[in-house]
Motif scaffolding. Sequence first.
Motif, PDB file in Angstrom:
ATOM      1  N   ALA A 198      36.034 -12.841  23.023  1.00 14.22           N
ATOM      2  CA  ALA A 198      35.675 -11.508  23.507  1.00 14.22           C
ATOM      3  C   ALA A 198      34.166 -11.406  23.684  1.00 14.22           C
ATOM      4  O   ALA A 198      33.682 -10.815  24.641  1.00 14.22           O
ATOM      5  CB  ALA A 198      36.179 -10.437  22.544  1.00 14.22           C
ATOM      6  N   LYS A 199      33.405 -11.996  22.766  1.00 12.29           N
ATOM      7  CA  LYS A 199      31.948 -11.980  22.893  1.00 12.29           C
ATOM      8  C   LYS A 199      31.499 -12.799  24.097  1.00 12.29           C
ATOM      9  O   LYS A 199      30.568 -12.434  24.792  1.00 12.29           O
ATOM     10  CB  LYS A 199      31.282 -12.496  21.623  1.00 12.29           C
ATOM     11  N   LEU A 200      32.171 -13.923  24.343  1.00  9.13           N
ATOM     12  CA  LEU A 200      31.818 -14.732  25.504  1.00  9.13           C
ATOM     13  C   LEU A 200      32.036 -13.953  26.787  1.00  9.13           C
ATOM     14  O   LEU A 200      31.228 -13.990  27.701  1.00  9.13           O
ATOM     15  CB  LEU A 200      32.629 -16.028  25.531  1.00  9.13           C
ATOM     16  N   ILE A 201      33.142 -13.221  26.850  1.00  9.34           N
ATOM     17  CA  ILE A 201      33.440 -12.410  28.029  1.00  9.34           C
ATOM     18  C   ILE A 201      32.434 -11.275  28.161  1.00  9.34           C
ATOM     19  O   ILE A 201      32.031 -10.911  29.255  1.00  9.34           O
ATOM     20  CB  ILE A 201      34.878 -11.859  27.949  1.00  9.34           C
ATOM     21  N   ALA A 202      31.995 -10.715  27.032  1.00  8.40           N
ATOM     22  CA  ALA A 202      31.081  -9.573  27.047  1.00  8.40           C
ATOM     23  C   ALA A 202      29.634  -9.972  27.309  1.00  8.40           C
ATOM     24  O   ALA A 202      28.815  -9.124  27.642  1.00  8.40           O
ATOM     25  CB  ALA A 202      31.161  -8.822  25.716  1.00  8.40           C
ATOM     26  N   ALA A 203      29.290 -11.236  27.145  1.00  8.45           N
ATOM     27  CA  ALA A 203      27.906 -11.667  27.349  1.00  8.45           C
ATOM     28  C   ALA A 203      27.492 -11.369  28.786  1.00  8.45           C
ATOM     29  O   ALA A 203      28.271 -11.560  29.712  1.00  8.45           O
ATOM     30  CB  ALA A 203      27.765 -13.152  27.043  1.00  8.45           C
ATOM     31  N   PRO A 204      26.272 -10.888  28.966  1.00 11.87           N
ATOM     32  CA  PRO A 204      25.831 -10.503  30.310  1.00 11.87           C
ATOM     33  C   PRO A 204      25.710 -11.705  31.238  1.00 11.87           C
ATOM     34  O   PRO A 204      25.403 -12.807  30.803  1.00 11.87           O
ATOM     35  CB  PRO A 204      24.461  -9.866  30.062  1.00 11.87           C
ATOM     36  N   LEU A 205      25.970 -11.445  32.506  1.00 10.36           N
ATOM     37  CA  LEU A 205      25.782 -12.475  33.518  1.00 10.36           C
ATOM     38  C   LEU A 205      24.299 -12.582  33.843  1.00 10.36           C
ATOM     39  O   LEU A 205      23.623 -11.569  34.024  1.00 10.36           O
ATOM     40  CB  LEU A 205      26.557 -12.137  34.790  1.00 10.36           C
ATOM     41  N   GLY A 209      27.910 -18.851  44.015  1.00  9.46           N
ATOM     42  CA  GLY A 209      28.919 -19.717  43.417  1.00  9.46           C
ATOM     43  C   GLY A 209      28.578 -20.166  42.012  1.00  9.46           C
ATOM     44  O   GLY A 209      29.362 -20.849  41.376  1.00  9.46           O
ATOM     45  N   ARG A 210      27.389 -19.772  41.523  1.00 10.98           N
ATOM     46  CA  ARG A 210      27.016 -20.061  40.130  1.00 10.98           C
ATOM     47  C   ARG A 210      27.160 -18.777  39.327  1.00 10.98           C
ATOM     48  O   ARG A 210      26.656 -17.727  39.711  1.00 10.98           O
ATOM     49  CB  ARG A 210      25.570 -20.541  40.024  1.00 10.98           C
ATOM     50  N   GLN A 211      27.829 -18.875  38.185  1.00 15.56           N
ATOM     51  CA  GLN A 211      27.958 -17.739  37.273  1.00 15.56           C
ATOM     52  C   GLN A 211      27.484 -18.196  35.906  1.00 15.56           C
ATOM     53  O   GLN A 211      28.029 -19.136  35.333  1.00 15.56           O
ATOM     54  CB  GLN A 211      29.413 -17.284  37.211  1.00 15.56           C
ATOM     55  N   LYS A 212      26.442 -17.540  35.404  1.00 13.59           N
ATOM     56  CA  LYS A 212      25.823 -17.948  34.145  1.00 13.59           C
ATOM     57  C   LYS A 212      25.894 -16.807  33.143  1.00 13.59           C
ATOM     58  O   LYS A 212      25.407 -15.707  33.413  1.00 13.59           O
ATOM     59  CB  LYS A 212      24.368 -18.325  34.407  1.00 13.59           C
ATOM     60  N   ARG A 213      26.504 -17.058  31.993  1.00 13.29           N
ATOM     61  CA  ARG A 213      26.534 -16.074  30.902  1.00 13.29           C
ATOM     62  C   ARG A 213      25.476 -16.467  29.877  1.00 13.29           C
ATOM     63  O   ARG A 213      25.509 -17.564  29.333  1.00 13.29           O
ATOM     64  CB  ARG A 213      27.911 -16.015  30.255  1.00 13.29           C
ATOM     65  N   LYS A 214      24.568 -15.545  29.601  1.00 16.39           N
ATOM     66  CA  LYS A 214      23.439 -15.799  28.703  1.00 16.39           C
ATOM     67  C   LYS A 214      23.850 -15.528  27.257  1.00 16.39           C
ATOM     68  O   LYS A 214      23.579 -14.464  26.713  1.00 16.39           O
ATOM     69  CB  LYS A 214      22.244 -14.970  29.136  1.00 16.39           C
ATOM     70  N   LEU A 215      24.495 -16.513  26.661  1.00 15.64           N
ATOM     71  CA  LEU A 215      24.998 -16.356  25.304  1.00 15.64           C
ATOM     72  C   LEU A 215      23.877 -16.227  24.286  1.00 15.64           C
ATOM     73  O   LEU A 215      23.981 -15.469  23.327  1.00 15.64           O
ATOM     74  CB  LEU A 215      25.904 -17.533  24.927  1.00 15.64           C
ATOM     75  N   GLY A 216      22.805 -16.982  24.466  1.00 16.40           N
ATOM     76  CA  GLY A 216      21.679 -16.905  23.536  1.00 16.40           C
ATOM     77  C   GLY A 216      21.112 -15.501  23.454  1.00 16.40           C
ATOM     78  O   GLY A 216      20.870 -14.971  22.357  1.00 16.40           O
ATOM     79  N   GLU A 217      20.915 -14.867  24.607  1.00 17.30           N
ATOM     80  CA  GLU A 217      20.396 -13.496  24.617  1.00 17.30           C
ATOM     81  C   GLU A 217      21.403 -12.535  23.994  1.00 17.30           C
ATOM     82  O   GLU A 217      21.028 -11.629  23.256  1.00 17.30           O
ATOM     83  CB  GLU A 217      20.046 -13.076  26.042  1.00 17.30           C
ATOM     84  N   TYR A 218      22.678 -12.719  24.292  1.00 18.07           N
ATOM     85  CA  TYR A 218      23.704 -11.836  23.754  1.00 18.07           C
ATOM     86  C   TYR A 218      23.696 -11.850  22.225  1.00 18.07           C
ATOM     87  O   TYR A 218      23.860 -10.822  21.576  1.00 18.07           O
ATOM     88  CB  TYR A 218      25.080 -12.238  24.285  1.00 18.07           C
ATOM     89  N   PHE A 219      23.498 -13.040  21.634  1.00 18.42           N
ATOM     90  CA  PHE A 219      23.488 -13.161  20.185  1.00 18.42           C
ATOM     91  C   PHE A 219      22.090 -12.961  19.589  1.00 18.42           C
ATOM     92  O   PHE A 219      21.899 -13.118  18.392  1.00 18.42           O
ATOM     93  CB  PHE A 219      24.065 -14.516  19.755  1.00 18.42           C
ATOM     94  N   GLY A 220      21.108 -12.610  20.416  1.00 23.33           N
ATOM     95  CA  GLY A 220      19.769 -12.312  19.928  1.00 23.33           C
ATOM     96  C   GLY A 220      18.945 -13.528  19.522  1.00 23.33           C
ATOM     97  O   GLY A 220      18.003 -13.400  18.747  1.00 23.33           O
ATOM     98  N   LEU A 221      19.276 -14.695  20.063  1.00 23.23           N
ATOM     99  CA  LEU A 221      18.507 -15.900  19.723  1.00 23.23           C
ATOM    100  C   LEU A 221      17.140 -15.846  20.402  1.00 23.23           C
ATOM    101  O   LEU A 221      17.049 -15.579  21.593  1.00 23.23           O
ATOM    102  CB  LEU A 221      19.263 -17.155  20.159  1.00 23.23           C
TER     103      LEU A 221
END
Length: 156
Positions: A8-15, A30-42
Motif C-alpha cells: 500500500a505504501k509503494l502504491i501511495a508513494a508519489p510519482l 513511458g517511464r514511471q518512477k515512484r520516489k520511495l526514498g522521499e515517501y519514507f523521509g530518507l
Amino acid sequence: MNPSPISAKLIAAPLGKTIYPEPYAALLKGRQKRKLGEYFGLAHFGVNLTHLAPGAISALAHSHSKQEEFILVLEGNPTLVLGEDEFVLNPGECYGFKAGTGIAHQLINRSEDNVTYLEIGDRPEGDEVEYPNDDLKATQLPNGKWALTHKDGRAY
C-alpha cells in the motif's frame, strides 16, 4: 484481497516527474518512477521504483560527478547503455555506477515487455551531471534543487 501495508505504501508513494526541459522531457514518456526514498523521509540516499514501458528510457545518457547509483532489475530485460557498450540485463541482475568516471549510462527498454527496477543513489552536495549526447548540463544547487542549462551555460 487487500494490499499489505508495505505494498500500500509503494502504491501511495508519489510519482516522480522529470526535471528535464523540453524537448528532453518528452523523451521520458513511458517511464514511471515512484520516489520511495522521499515517501519514507530518507535524507541521505534516494530509492526509486521505476517502470519502463516498451520503448521507454530511464534517463538521457548521463554521468555524475559525485552521486553514485545502483540499479537492481526486478522484472523484464532492459538494455544497459554504458559508454559505447550495451548489455541486456535480466531479473535479479544489478549494476553500480561510480561517480566521477565520466562514463555515461542509461537503461532502454527495447523489449516488448515492461521493465521494473530499483534505483538507489546517494545525495552528495554539489553534484554535476554531464549529458554527452545532448545540449544539457545539470548542476545541483545548495538547496538540493537542480539548475539545468545548455552546455554553454545559457539557461533553459
